[in-house]
Scaffold this active site. Structure first.
Site, PDB file in Angstrom:
ATOM      1  N   HIS A   1      -4.657   1.166   7.540  1.00 23.95           N
ATOM      2  CA  HIS A   1      -3.316   1.762   7.703  1.00 23.95           C
ATOM      3  C   HIS A   1      -3.172   2.955   6.733  1.00 23.95           C
ATOM      4  CE1 HIS A   1       1.259   1.187   8.087  1.00 23.95           C
ATOM      5  NE2 HIS A   1       1.155   1.978   7.031  1.00 23.95           N
ATOM      6  N   GLU A   2      -3.627   2.765   5.480  1.00 17.66           N
ATOM      7  CA  GLU A   2      -3.450   3.832   4.472  1.00 17.66           C
ATOM      8  C   GLU A   2      -4.368   5.030   4.765  1.00 17.66           C
ATOM      9  OE1 GLU A   2      -0.920   3.577   2.796  1.00 17.66           O
ATOM     10  OE2 GLU A   2      -0.595   1.419   3.043  1.00 17.66           O
TER      11      GLU A   2
ATOM     12  N   GLY B   1       0.842  -1.197   0.000  1.00 22.75           N
ATOM     13  CA  GLY B   1       0.000   0.000   0.000  1.00 22.75           C
ATOM     14  C   GLY B   1       0.873   1.242   0.000  1.00 22.75           C
TER      15      GLY B   1
ATOM     16  N   GLN C   1       2.827  10.108   1.717  1.00 22.95           N
ATOM     17  CA  GLN C   1       4.139   9.432   1.811  1.00 22.95           C
ATOM     18  C   GLN C   1       5.066   9.833   0.653  1.00 22.95           C
ATOM     19  OE1 GLN C   1       2.237   5.353   2.538  1.00 22.95           O
ATOM     20  NE2 GLN C   1       4.109   5.228   3.741  1.00 22.95           N
TER      21      GLN C   1
ATOM     22  N   CYS D   1       5.780  -0.134   7.649  1.00 25.94           N
ATOM     23  CA  CYS D   1       5.424   1.106   6.945  1.00 25.94           C
ATOM     24  C   CYS D   1       6.621   1.528   6.110  1.00 25.94           C
ATOM     25  CB  CYS D   1       5.078   2.201   7.964  1.00 25.94           C
ATOM     26  SG  CYS D   1       4.614   3.761   7.194  1.00 25.94           S
ATOM     27  N   LEU D   2       6.359   1.892   4.859  1.00 19.87           N
ATOM     28  CA  LEU D   2       7.467   2.288   3.983  1.00 19.87           C
ATOM     29  C   LEU D   2       8.100   3.605   4.442  1.00 19.87           C
ATOM     30  CD1 LEU D   2       5.892   1.272   0.544  1.00 19.87           C
ATOM     31  CD2 LEU D   2       7.615   0.024   1.867  1.00 19.87           C
TER      32      LEU D   2
ATOM     33  N   HIS E   1      -2.888   7.228   7.242  1.00 17.28           N
ATOM     34  CA  HIS E   1      -1.889   8.164   6.687  1.00 17.28           C
ATOM     35  C   HIS E   1      -2.556   9.472   6.242  1.00 17.28           C
ATOM     36  CE1 HIS E   1       2.035   6.237   6.581  1.00 17.28           C
ATOM     37  NE2 HIS E   1       1.565   5.129   6.036  1.00 17.28           N
TER      38      HIS E   1
HETATM   39  O1  K1U Z   1       1.664   2.457   3.916  1.00 18.54           O
HETATM   40  C1  K1U Z   1       2.750   1.906   3.859  1.00 18.54           C
HETATM   41  O2  K1U Z   1       3.709   2.381   4.433  1.00 18.54           O
HETATM   42  C2  K1U Z   1       2.901   0.598   3.126  1.00 18.54           C
HETATM   43  C3  K1U Z   1       2.872  -0.599   4.043  1.00 18.54           C
HETATM   44  C4  K1U Z   1       1.433  -1.073   4.142  1.00 18.54           C
HETATM   45  C5  K1U Z   1       1.094  -2.030   5.237  1.00 18.54           C
HETATM   46  C6  K1U Z   1       1.890  -3.076   5.608  1.00 18.54           C
HETATM   47  C7  K1U Z   1       1.511  -3.948   6.612  1.00 18.54           C
HETATM   48  C8  K1U Z   1       0.311  -3.774   7.227  1.00 18.54           C
HETATM   49  C9  K1U Z   1      -0.492  -2.726   6.875  1.00 18.54           C
HETATM   50  C10 K1U Z   1      -0.114  -1.854   5.859  1.00 18.54           C
HETATM   51  C11 K1U Z   1       3.779  -1.675   3.450  1.00 18.54           C
HETATM   52  O3  K1U Z   1       3.551  -2.120   2.384  1.00 18.54           O
HETATM   53  S1  K1U Z   1       5.140  -2.185   4.393  1.00 18.54           S
HETATM   54  C12 K1U Z   1       5.862  -3.479   3.402  1.00 18.54           C
HETATM   55  C13 K1U Z   1       5.093  -4.759   3.458  1.00 18.54           C
HETATM   56  O4  K1U Z   1       4.236  -4.927   4.295  1.00 18.54           O
HETATM   57  C14 K1U Z   1       5.374  -5.830   2.477  1.00 18.54           C
HETATM   58  C15 K1U Z   1       6.398  -5.744   1.594  1.00 18.54           C
HETATM   59  C16 K1U Z   1       6.627  -6.773   0.681  1.00 18.54           C
HETATM   60  C17 K1U Z   1       5.832  -7.877   0.673  1.00 18.54           C
HETATM   61  C18 K1U Z   1       4.806  -7.992   1.577  1.00 18.54           C
HETATM   62  C19 K1U Z   1       4.573  -6.959   2.478  1.00 18.54           C
HETATM   63 ZN    ZN Z   2       2.567   3.327   6.196  1.00 21.21          ZN
END
Ligand code: K1U
Ligand code: ZN
Length: 173
Positions: free
Chosen positions: A137-138, A46, A51, A95-96, A141
């Protein structure tokens, strides 16, 4: 399409409540496409417009887990939660904007979300599993809220200090 730099916490733009999008213009569709490319490149499941430094109510997601399945990119303008289940679920979120930090967050297990899609059509969808966790989560944000805001002040402070160090090191490199 362009991969855009992702802001790292702490950053004042990640704490802002974003205003709604008035109409889905070509410029906003291009931003959504850039965000999907940025999300897949990261990689993530997401991404929310703040972001990438854009203060508007736009999120993108693809929580399709299976490698064999076709990608399922979703673009949601002005997403609004219209219903949440009483059932709750806990997921170890990342979270990225807070790289390499993970913590368990409890949220409603299922939600309904009203939004405008990439074609400007109003829609409402039911989400469960990882999709439900991710969409909440999004949307957080867009309201200036990060997953670390669900943690104790001590844990939040420890993660924030680590991120300040990461930012200092990245600035030097
Ligand atoms: O919003 C963001 O920062 C993105 C985030 C979203 C998220 C992750 C976990 C739970 C709720 C929301 C991410 O994508 S973090 C990376 C991640 O979870 C992932 C990366 C590669 C493969 C699978 C998952
Ligand atoms: Zn996030």
């Amino acid at each position: 399409m362009t991969i855009r730099p992702i802001l790292i916490h702490p950053d004042p733009r990640l704490k802002k409540v974003c205003p709604p999008v008035e109409a889905v213009t070509g410029e906003l569709r291009a931003l959504a496409d850039d965000m999907l490319e940025t999300m897949y490149d990261a990689p993530g499941i997401g991404l929310a417009a703040p972001q990438v430094g854009q203060l508007c109510r736009l999120i993108v997601m693809d929580c399709e887990k299976s490698e064999e399945a076709a990608p399922r990119p979703m673009v949601l303008f002005n997403p609004e939660i219209t219903w949440t289940s009483e059932d709750r679920t806990t997921y170890e979120e990342g979270c990225l904007s807070i790289p390499e930090q993970f913590a368990e967050v409890e949220r409603p297990a299922e939600v309904r979300v009203r939004f405008t899609d990439r074609d400007g059509r109003d829609r409402e969808e039911h989400f469960d599993g990882l999709w439900a966790t991710c969409v909440q989560h999004e949307i957080d944000h867009l309201n200036g809220k990060l997953f670390i805001d669900y943690l104790s002040a001590l844990k939040r402070q420890m993660i924030t200090r680590k991120m300040q160090k990461v930012k200092r090191e990245r600035a030097k490199a």
